[in-house]
Design an enzyme around this catalytic site. Structure first.
Site, PDB file in Angstrom:
ATOM      1  N   HIS A 158      -3.132   5.992   4.843  1.00 40.55           N
ATOM      2  CA  HIS A 158      -1.693   6.137   5.074  1.00 40.55           C
ATOM      3  C   HIS A 158      -1.258   7.517   4.559  1.00 40.55           C
ATOM      4  CE1 HIS A 158      -1.619   2.049   6.213  1.00 40.55           C
ATOM      5  NE2 HIS A 158      -0.753   1.548   5.351  1.00 40.55           N
ATOM      6  N   CYS A 171       0.814  -1.229   0.000  1.00 40.20           N
ATOM      7  CA  CYS A 171       0.000   0.000   0.000  1.00 40.20           C
ATOM      8  C   CYS A 171       0.849   1.282   0.000  1.00 40.20           C
ATOM      9  CB  CYS A 171      -0.936   0.006   1.192  1.00 40.20           C
ATOM     10  SG  CYS A 171      -0.186  -0.595   2.700  1.00 40.20           S
TER      11      CYS A 171
HETATM   12  P1  NAP Z   1      -6.839  -9.760   8.180  1.00 42.43           P
HETATM   13  O1  NAP Z   1      -7.874  -8.724   8.417  1.00 42.43           O
HETATM   14  O2  NAP Z   1      -6.138 -10.356   9.335  1.00 42.43           O
HETATM   15  O3  NAP Z   1      -7.517 -10.951   7.318  1.00 42.43           O
HETATM   16  C1  NAP Z   1      -6.824 -12.118   6.971  1.00 42.43           C
HETATM   17  C2  NAP Z   1      -7.651 -12.955   5.997  1.00 42.43           C
HETATM   18  O4  NAP Z   1      -6.898 -14.101   5.602  1.00 42.43           O
HETATM   19  C3  NAP Z   1      -8.935 -13.475   6.638  1.00 42.43           C
HETATM   20  O5  NAP Z   1      -9.944 -13.579   5.664  1.00 42.43           O
HETATM   21  C4  NAP Z   1      -8.506 -14.866   7.100  1.00 42.43           C
HETATM   22  O6  NAP Z   1      -9.576 -15.764   7.243  1.00 42.43           O
HETATM   23  C5  NAP Z   1      -7.644 -15.268   5.909  1.00 42.43           C
HETATM   24  N1  NAP Z   1      -6.774 -16.380   6.273  1.00 42.43           N
HETATM   25  C6  NAP Z   1      -5.842 -16.421   7.234  1.00 42.43           C
HETATM   26  N2  NAP Z   1      -5.293 -17.652   7.310  1.00 42.43           N
HETATM   27  C7  NAP Z   1      -5.902 -18.399   6.366  1.00 42.43           C
HETATM   28  C8  NAP Z   1      -5.800 -19.755   5.948  1.00 42.43           C
HETATM   29  N3  NAP Z   1      -4.942 -20.610   6.522  1.00 42.43           N
HETATM   30  N4  NAP Z   1      -6.599 -20.167   4.943  1.00 42.43           N
HETATM   31  C9  NAP Z   1      -7.470 -19.334   4.357  1.00 42.43           C
HETATM   32  N5  NAP Z   1      -7.635 -18.042   4.714  1.00 42.43           N
HETATM   33  C10 NAP Z   1      -6.846 -17.577   5.703  1.00 42.43           C
HETATM   34  O7  NAP Z   1      -5.702  -9.241   7.225  1.00 42.43           O
HETATM   35  P2  NAP Z   1      -5.792  -8.167   6.032  1.00 42.43           P
HETATM   36  O8  NAP Z   1      -5.420  -6.858   6.539  1.00 42.43           O
HETATM   37  O9  NAP Z   1      -7.070  -8.321   5.293  1.00 42.43           O
HETATM   38  O10 NAP Z   1      -4.580  -8.654   5.140  1.00 42.43           O
HETATM   39  C11 NAP Z   1      -4.558  -9.892   4.501  1.00 42.43           C
HETATM   40  C12 NAP Z   1      -3.313  -9.994   3.646  1.00 42.43           C
HETATM   41  O11 NAP Z   1      -3.415  -9.060   2.575  1.00 42.43           O
HETATM   42  C13 NAP Z   1      -2.009  -9.632   4.371  1.00 42.43           C
HETATM   43  O12 NAP Z   1      -1.468 -10.729   5.054  1.00 42.43           O
HETATM   44  C14 NAP Z   1      -1.148  -9.151   3.247  1.00 42.43           C
HETATM   45  O13 NAP Z   1      -0.495 -10.233   2.624  1.00 42.43           O
HETATM   46  C15 NAP Z   1      -2.149  -8.509   2.296  1.00 42.43           C
HETATM   47  N6  NAP Z   1      -2.192  -7.053   2.482  1.00 42.43           N
HETATM   48  C16 NAP Z   1      -1.696  -6.311   1.512  1.00 42.43           C
HETATM   49  C17 NAP Z   1      -1.695  -4.952   1.646  1.00 42.43           C
HETATM   50  C18 NAP Z   1      -1.073  -4.122   0.593  1.00 42.43           C
HETATM   51  O14 NAP Z   1      -0.322  -3.273   0.991  1.00 42.43           O
HETATM   52  N7  NAP Z   1      -1.384  -4.303  -0.662  1.00 42.43           N
HETATM   53  C19 NAP Z   1      -2.213  -4.331   2.754  1.00 42.43           C
HETATM   54  C20 NAP Z   1      -2.736  -5.105   3.744  1.00 42.43           C
HETATM   55  C21 NAP Z   1      -2.714  -6.477   3.584  1.00 42.43           C
HETATM   56  P3  NAP Z   1     -10.251 -16.033   8.696  1.00 42.43           P
HETATM   57  O15 NAP Z   1     -11.133 -14.827   8.976  1.00 42.43           O
HETATM   58  O16 NAP Z   1     -11.037 -17.272   8.484  1.00 42.43           O
HETATM   59  O17 NAP Z   1      -9.161 -16.168   9.686  1.00 42.43           O
HETATM   60  O1  3JN Z   2       1.313  -2.470   7.423  1.00 42.92           O
HETATM   61  C1  3JN Z   2       0.753  -1.936   6.459  1.00 42.92           C
HETATM   62  O2  3JN Z   2       0.294  -0.799   6.513  1.00 42.92           O
HETATM   63  C2  3JN Z   2       0.648  -2.683   5.195  1.00 42.92           C
HETATM   64  C3  3JN Z   2       0.791  -4.126   5.429  1.00 42.92           C
HETATM   65  C4  3JN Z   2       0.978  -4.987   4.487  1.00 42.92           C
HETATM   66  C5  3JN Z   2       1.215  -6.394   4.768  1.00 42.92           C
HETATM   67  C6  3JN Z   2       0.811  -6.929   5.994  1.00 42.92           C
HETATM   68  C7  3JN Z   2       1.063  -8.258   6.286  1.00 42.92           C
HETATM   69  C8  3JN Z   2       1.732  -9.062   5.386  1.00 42.92           C
HETATM   70  C9  3JN Z   2       1.857  -7.193   3.840  1.00 42.92           C
HETATM   71  C10 3JN Z   2       2.215  -6.621   2.507  1.00 42.92           C
HETATM   72  O3  3JN Z   2       1.297  -6.382   1.742  1.00 42.92           O
HETATM   73  O4  3JN Z   2       3.389  -6.412   2.215  1.00 42.92           O
HETATM   74  C11 3JN Z   2       2.132  -8.522   4.155  1.00 42.92           C
HETATM   75  C12 3JN Z   2       2.844  -9.416   3.215  1.00 42.92           C
HETATM   76  O5  3JN Z   2       2.174  -9.937   2.330  1.00 42.92           O
HETATM   77  O6  3JN Z   2       4.047  -9.621   3.373  1.00 42.92           O
END
Ligand code: NAP
Ligand code: 3JN
Length: 340
Positions: free
Chosen positions: A246, A133
């Site tokens: 952010h 992000c």
């Molecule tokens: P979150 O609110 O903690 O949600 C995590 C999601 O992943 C929930 O739907 C969870 O399901 C699912 N999950 C976890 N373990 C799993 C498994 N073993 N099998 C299937 N589903 C599983 O986290 P979030 O903020 O949405 O972020 C999720 C991911 O998106 C991060 O880890 C990161 O890789 C990515 N992300 C990217 C950005 C970016 O900068 N582009 C920003 C934030 C996040 P349950 O509810 O069933 O546990």
């Molecule tokens: O912390 C933030 O503001 C963005 C977080 C992104 C994030 C959180 C957990 C795992 C990432 C990411 O998108 O880089 C990951 C990950 O996939 O490594």
């Protein structure tokens, strides 16, 4: 490979999370041509339903064999799940847009921000990575400047909201804020320190050189998206007690001169950017106003006369939208318009 259709079978993997929830909302708002929406999460979410277009959709448990018949899968269930499950999805003929860091730096995987490098979508082999992000909102602003006056160096400090860490972190900020105001003891769980009324110069884990992984992501991802390894970038990433949006202080040094006024004009006509810059009227971008919006907001544009050609700016965007869900859906939209 993705075929032209009137309506697509789309999956959201990690549907119950902060990013997944936003993906469902963005798909609905933008009227993505969906025939069927499939939602996946862990066993913890078995039996849950989520609303899409006024209908309850049951959340399914993610597995290796669930992808048959799915055209596009938007993944946001963490890097481990992406590394393991994306190849199964691709094998089943699905195109994966992955929100995690799992595939971002793989040379066979395009890392795409549609306003910056849509041309990279053409060489995907089944997986397209969505950047971090903090990287996304910065490169949207860097692109028009780089094209006009070539960027030499960037110094960025981020002020990242807790929604970037997910649902549990949002609950922690709420709980700690309430506990503070009620003179109760604070118990940090998600973060190593109190986040309410505090700032933590620590996002993701620390590397041997003292930088955090989030800082390294910003440096490497920016070079890949901009297609220019010569840009020097240094980052400090900070978690702040903001729920959504952010903010970034960005200092840019360029080859040729760009005045503050020229930067305002240039950025005003660039896609996905709103220049919000009238400090005499207290007008500058704020996370509370950027939350829920699609654009990247830029303000506090001023020349930096400590270098030959320098410019400072304040860049704010909704991390769950342009920083994650919206960018992923925009990638999917571009993909389907490119099918012949
Ligand atoms: P979150 O609110 O903690 O949600 C995590 C999601 O992943 C929930 O739907 C969870 O399901 C699912 N999950 C976890 N373990 C799993 C498994 N073993 N099998 C299937 N589903 C599983 O986290 P979030 O903020 O949405 O972020 C999720 C991911 O998106 C991060 O880890 C990161 O890789 C990515 N992300 C990217 C950005 C970016 O900068 N582009 C920003 C934030 C996040 P349950 O509810 O069933 O546990
Ligand atoms: O912390 C933030 O503001 C963005 C977080 C992104 C994030 C959180 C957990 C795992 C990432 C990411 O998108 O880089 C990951 C990950 O996939 O490594």
């Amino acid at each position: 490979m993705l075929k032209k259709k009137d309506k697509y079978v789309v999956a959201v993997v990690g549907a119950t999370g902060a990013v997944g929830n936003e993906m469902i909302a963005v798909l609905e708002e933008r009227k993505f041509s969906i025939g069927q929406l499939r939602l996946f999460a862990s066993e913890r979410s078995e039996g849950k339903t989520l609303e899409f277009c006024d209908k309850a959709v049951t959340v399914e448990i993610l597995g290796e064999n669930v992808f048959k018949g799915i055209d596009i899968a938007l993944f946001s269930a963490g890097a481990e799940r992406s590394l393991h499950f994306a190849p199964f999805a691709v094998k089943a003929g699905c195109v994966v847009v992955d929100n995690s860091s799992a595939w971002r730096m793989d040379p066979n995987v395009p890392l795409v921000v549609p306003e910056v490098n849509p041309q990279d979508l053409k060489w995907h082999k089944g997986i397209i990575a969505n950047p971090n992000c903090s990287t996304i909102q910065m490169v949207v602003v860097m692109k028009p400047i780089h094209d006009a006056v070539k960027i030499k160096r960037v110094v960025v400090t981020t002020f990242q909201s807790v929604s970037g860490t997910g649902k549990r972190a949002m609950e922690e900020l709420l709980q700690q804020s309430s506990d503070m105001l009620n003179f109760k003891e604070i118990k940090p769980v998600v973060y190593p320190h109190q986040i309410a009324f505090n700032c933590l110069p620590h996002i993701d884990k620390f590397m041997e050189d003292g930088y955090t992984k989030e800082e390294i992501k910003m440096v490497n991802e920016t070079k890949k998206i901009m297609g220019d390894d010569s840009i020097r970038i240094t980052a400090t990433t900070v978690r702040v007690p903001v729920f959504r949006g952010h903010s970034e202080s960005v200092n840019i040094e360029t080859e040729e001169k760009l005045t503050a006024n020229e930067a305002r004009v240039l950025l005003s006509s660039a896609p996905g950017i709103i220049v919000y810059d009238a400090p005499e009227k207290n007008i500058y971008p704020l996370p509370v106003y950027a939350a829920g919006k699609d654009e990247v907001y830029v303000g506090r544009i001023r020349e930096d006369d400590t270098v030959e050609n320098g410019i400072n700016m304040w860049v704010v965007s909704d991390n769950l939208r342009k920083g994650a869900a919206l960018n992923a859906v925009q990638i999917a939209e571009k993909l389907i318009t490119q099918i012949k």
